[in-house]
Design a protein around this motif. Structure first.
Motif, mmCIF file in Angstrom:
data_model
loop_
_atom_site.group_PDB
_atom_site.id
_atom_site.type_symbol
_atom_site.label_atom_id
_atom_site.label_comp_id
_atom_site.label_asym_id
_atom_site.label_seq_id
_atom_site.Cartn_x
_atom_site.Cartn_y
_atom_site.Cartn_z
ATOM 1 N N LEU A 244 17.977 -27.028 11.624
ATOM 2 C CA LEU A 244 16.692 -26.643 11.035
ATOM 3 C C LEU A 244 15.590 -27.610 11.462
ATOM 4 O O LEU A 244 14.458 -27.199 11.747
ATOM 5 C CB LEU A 244 16.802 -26.611 9.508
ATOM 6 N N PHE A 245 15.935 -28.896 11.531
ATOM 7 C CA PHE A 245 14.954 -29.905 11.948
ATOM 8 C C PHE A 245 14.530 -29.692 13.397
ATOM 9 O O PHE A 245 13.331 -29.730 13.710
ATOM 10 C CB PHE A 245 15.541 -31.312 11.771
ATOM 11 N N THR A 246 15.494 -29.483 14.299
ATOM 12 C CA THR A 246 15.146 -29.291 15.710
ATOM 13 C C THR A 246 14.371 -27.993 15.922
ATOM 14 O O THR A 246 13.477 -27.941 16.765
ATOM 15 C CB THR A 246 16.402 -29.319 16.593
ATOM 16 N N THR A 247 14.695 -26.964 15.143
ATOM 17 C CA THR A 247 13.941 -25.711 15.236
ATOM 18 C C THR A 247 12.487 -25.931 14.831
ATOM 19 O O THR A 247 11.558 -25.501 15.524
ATOM 20 C CB THR A 247 14.570 -24.620 14.350
ATOM 21 N N ALA A 248 12.300 -26.620 13.706
ATOM 22 C CA ALA A 248 10.944 -26.900 13.227
ATOM 23 C C ALA A 248 10.196 -27.802 14.202
ATOM 24 O O ALA A 248 9.005 -27.588 14.482
ATOM 25 C CB ALA A 248 11.009 -27.546 11.843
ATOM 26 N N LEU A 249 10.881 -28.813 14.745
ATOM 27 C CA LEU A 249 10.242 -29.738 15.686
ATOM 28 C C LEU A 249 9.813 -29.006 16.952
ATOM 29 O O LEU A 249 8.721 -29.265 17.483
ATOM 30 C CB LEU A 249 11.207 -30.873 16.026
ATOM 31 N N ALA A 250 10.645 -28.098 17.439
ATOM 32 C CA ALA A 250 10.287 -27.313 18.629
ATOM 33 C C ALA A 250 9.027 -26.491 18.369
ATOM 34 O O ALA A 250 8.151 -26.382 19.236
ATOM 35 C CB ALA A 250 11.449 -26.409 19.030
ATOM 36 N N CYS A 251 8.931 -25.912 17.170
ATOM 37 C CA CYS A 251 7.752 -25.118 16.818
ATOM 38 C C CYS A 251 6.497 -25.985 16.767
ATOM 39 O O CYS A 251 5.429 -25.569 17.230
ATOM 40 C CB CYS A 251 7.970 -24.415 15.480
ATOM 41 N N VAL A 252 6.628 -27.183 16.216
ATOM 42 C CA VAL A 252 5.484 -28.096 16.120
ATOM 43 C C VAL A 252 5.029 -28.518 17.518
ATOM 44 O O VAL A 252 3.829 -28.531 17.831
ATOM 45 C CB VAL A 252 5.843 -29.331 15.272
ATOM 46 N N VAL A 253 5.999 -28.864 18.372
ATOM 47 C CA VAL A 253 5.669 -29.287 19.741
ATOM 48 C C VAL A 253 5.071 -28.139 20.539
ATOM 49 O O VAL A 253 4.144 -28.334 21.336
ATOM 50 C CB VAL A 253 6.936 -29.836 20.439
ATOM 51 N N GLY A 254 5.583 -26.942 20.333
ATOM 52 C CA GLY A 254 5.105 -25.791 21.098
ATOM 53 C C GLY A 254 3.796 -25.206 20.608
ATOM 54 O O GLY A 254 3.120 -24.491 21.362
ATOM 55 N N LEU A 255 3.412 -25.508 19.361
ATOM 56 C CA LEU A 255 2.205 -24.919 18.791
ATOM 57 C C LEU A 255 0.946 -25.184 19.619
ATOM 58 O O LEU A 255 0.118 -24.271 19.793
ATOM 59 C CB LEU A 255 2.014 -25.404 17.346
ATOM 60 N N PRO A 256 0.718 -26.410 20.139
ATOM 61 C CA PRO A 256 -0.485 -26.642 20.937
ATOM 62 C C PRO A 256 -0.586 -25.728 22.162
ATOM 63 O O PRO A 256 -1.691 -25.475 22.653
ATOM 64 C CB PRO A 256 -0.351 -28.111 21.362
ATOM 65 N N LEU A 257 0.542 -25.217 22.647
ATOM 66 C CA LEU A 257 0.504 -24.311 23.791
ATOM 67 C C LEU A 257 -0.222 -23.015 23.453
ATOM 68 O O LEU A 257 -0.770 -22.353 24.336
ATOM 69 C CB LEU A 257 1.923 -24.009 24.282
ATOM 70 N N ALA A 258 -0.245 -22.661 22.150
ATOM 71 C CA ALA A 258 -0.969 -21.469 21.724
ATOM 72 C C ALA A 258 -2.474 -21.659 21.878
ATOM 73 O O ALA A 258 -3.204 -20.703 22.177
ATOM 74 C CB ALA A 258 -0.628 -21.131 20.276
ATOM 75 N N PHE A 259 -2.937 -22.895 21.697
ATOM 76 C CA PHE A 259 -4.358 -23.178 21.867
ATOM 77 C C PHE A 259 -4.731 -23.233 23.349
ATOM 78 O O PHE A 259 -5.893 -23.021 23.708
ATOM 79 C CB PHE A 259 -4.714 -24.509 21.194
ATOM 80 N N VAL B 216 4.130 -15.684 20.423
ATOM 81 C CA VAL B 216 5.169 -14.653 20.553
ATOM 82 C C VAL B 216 6.323 -15.169 21.406
ATOM 83 O O VAL B 216 7.500 -15.015 21.052
ATOM 84 C CB VAL B 216 4.582 -13.367 21.163
ATOM 85 N N VAL B 217 5.991 -15.803 22.526
ATOM 86 C CA VAL B 217 7.028 -16.333 23.414
ATOM 87 C C VAL B 217 7.868 -17.376 22.689
ATOM 88 O O VAL B 217 9.107 -17.370 22.766
ATOM 89 C CB VAL B 217 6.405 -16.938 24.689
ATOM 90 N N GLY B 218 7.211 -18.283 21.966
ATOM 91 C CA GLY B 218 7.935 -19.314 21.232
ATOM 92 C C GLY B 218 8.843 -18.723 20.168
ATOM 93 O O GLY B 218 9.991 -19.155 20.012
ATOM 94 N N ALA B 219 8.338 -17.713 19.443
ATOM 95 C CA ALA B 219 9.142 -17.068 18.402
ATOM 96 C C ALA B 219 10.359 -16.374 18.997
ATOM 97 O O ALA B 219 11.464 -16.420 18.442
ATOM 98 C CB ALA B 219 8.285 -16.067 17.634
ATOM 99 N N VAL B 220 10.167 -15.742 20.145
ATOM 100 C CA VAL B 220 11.278 -15.058 20.818
ATOM 101 C C VAL B 220 12.322 -16.074 21.286
ATOM 102 O O VAL B 220 13.532 -15.839 21.176
ATOM 103 C CB VAL B 220 10.761 -14.221 22.003
#
Length: 307
Positions: free
Chosen positions: A105-120, A128-132
């Motif tokens: 759960l921690f690594t999943t959340a961390l990946a989302c946090v790291v990947g979020l700036p790519l949306a900007f 969508v790509v990150g969620a997939v």
């Protein structure tokens, strides 16, 4: 080291659970996408998206390893006595199941946090790509690998997605696109990384049959499984001839003479061994070959960037 000395839930236990040797599979496609962007932009690539793609890929690879470790343990597929591959953390008692739940759960959340700036940087499609990516990280172990779809997922999520996405995001904003040449190279990258899954499933063919895991190797049998391993690497090099269209000859020369020679040698080693734990050596050789496929491509393309 002596496996009996690993303390439960220790830092060393988590390091073993993360499987550092698998991280080359996350690094190679991002490396290739980055160097292609650097060459096509004449060195004007954006470095922040590239770094974020590296971090996202690394964390997602560790996340996938944790998910695989936990859910295979829950299914009883990682019997420490019958397992032929490297030991798994939960089945060996290095990580407790409850701790592994929190870990994934921690690594999943961390990946989302790291990947979020790519949306900007790249817009809402990156969400969508990150969620997939996260969704299929779980679906692979829990469902799709049992249907023989693992090789397709490797082609998509270790080839097409990371190479093309890194390339796209690393280009200057006004020049962002994905060329057909980059797409072809992404397929080549996916095939090379799939050789790692092929030899892994080739080694585990009997255990996978017992567990009802209908991998591609289980479906075609060991003889064709070896042939698939060989031709995946050969086809990857064949697809890499796309570099000729842009007059980049050095990557092709390196891939043909260096990577392909190593791949064929490893195939012959695999054929001599036949089966059993000795195939772990072939797995290590395949990981090395995969890494050098990325290095050969980066060095070959980097030559034109520096020239």
């Amino acid at each position: 080291m002596d496996e009996s000395l690993v303390k439960t839930n220790s830092w060393w236990a988590w390091l073993l659970a993360a499987r550092p040797k698998t991280l080359a599979g996350a690094a190679v496609p991002v490396m290739i996408g980055a160097v292609l962007a650097a060459v096509d932009s004449d060195g004007r690539m954006a470095w922040l998206p590239c770094v974020l793609c590296f971090l996202f890929a690394f964390i997602m690879q560790i996340d996938a390893n944790f998910v695989n470790d936990y859910f295979d343990f829950q299914r009883g597929n990682d019997d420490a006595e019958t397992r032929l591959g490297p030991k798994r953390a939960c089945s060996m008692g290095w990580i407790t199941p409850r701790a592994m739940q929190w870990g994934l759960l921690f690594t999943t959340a961390l990946a989302c946090v790291v990947g979020l700036p790519l949306a900007f940087i790249g817009g809402w499609p990156m969400v969508v790509v990150g969620a997939v990516c996260v969704l299929f990280c779980f679906l692979y172990t829990t469902r799709l690998s049992y249907l023989g779809l693992g090789d397709v997922l490797v082609l998509v999520f270790f080839g097409i997605v990371p190479v093309c996405l890194t390339y796209y995001l690393s280009l200057p904003a006004e020049a962002r696109t994905v060329t057909w040449e980059v797409f072809v190279v992404s397929l080549a990258c996916g095939l090379v990384i799939d050789t790692l899954l092929l030899v892994n499933n080739y080694r585990d063919i009997d255990n996978d049959r017992r567990d009802g895991k209908r991998t591609l190797i289980v479906r075609v049998g060991p003889v064709w499984g070896r042939r698939l391993y060989l031709w995946a690497g050969v086809l990857a090099v064949g697809l890499s001839f796309v570099f000729f269209f842009s007059e980049h000859y050095l990557p092709v020369a390196l891939l043909v003479t260096h990577y392909l020679s190593m791949h064929v040698a490893t195939y012959r080693h695999m054929k001599r061994i036949g089966g059993g734990k000795e195939l772990n050596r072939v797995l290590g050789e395949t990981a090395r070959n995969m890494f050098f496929f990325g290095v050969d491509t980066v060095v070959g393309m980097g030559y034109y960037l520096m020239a």
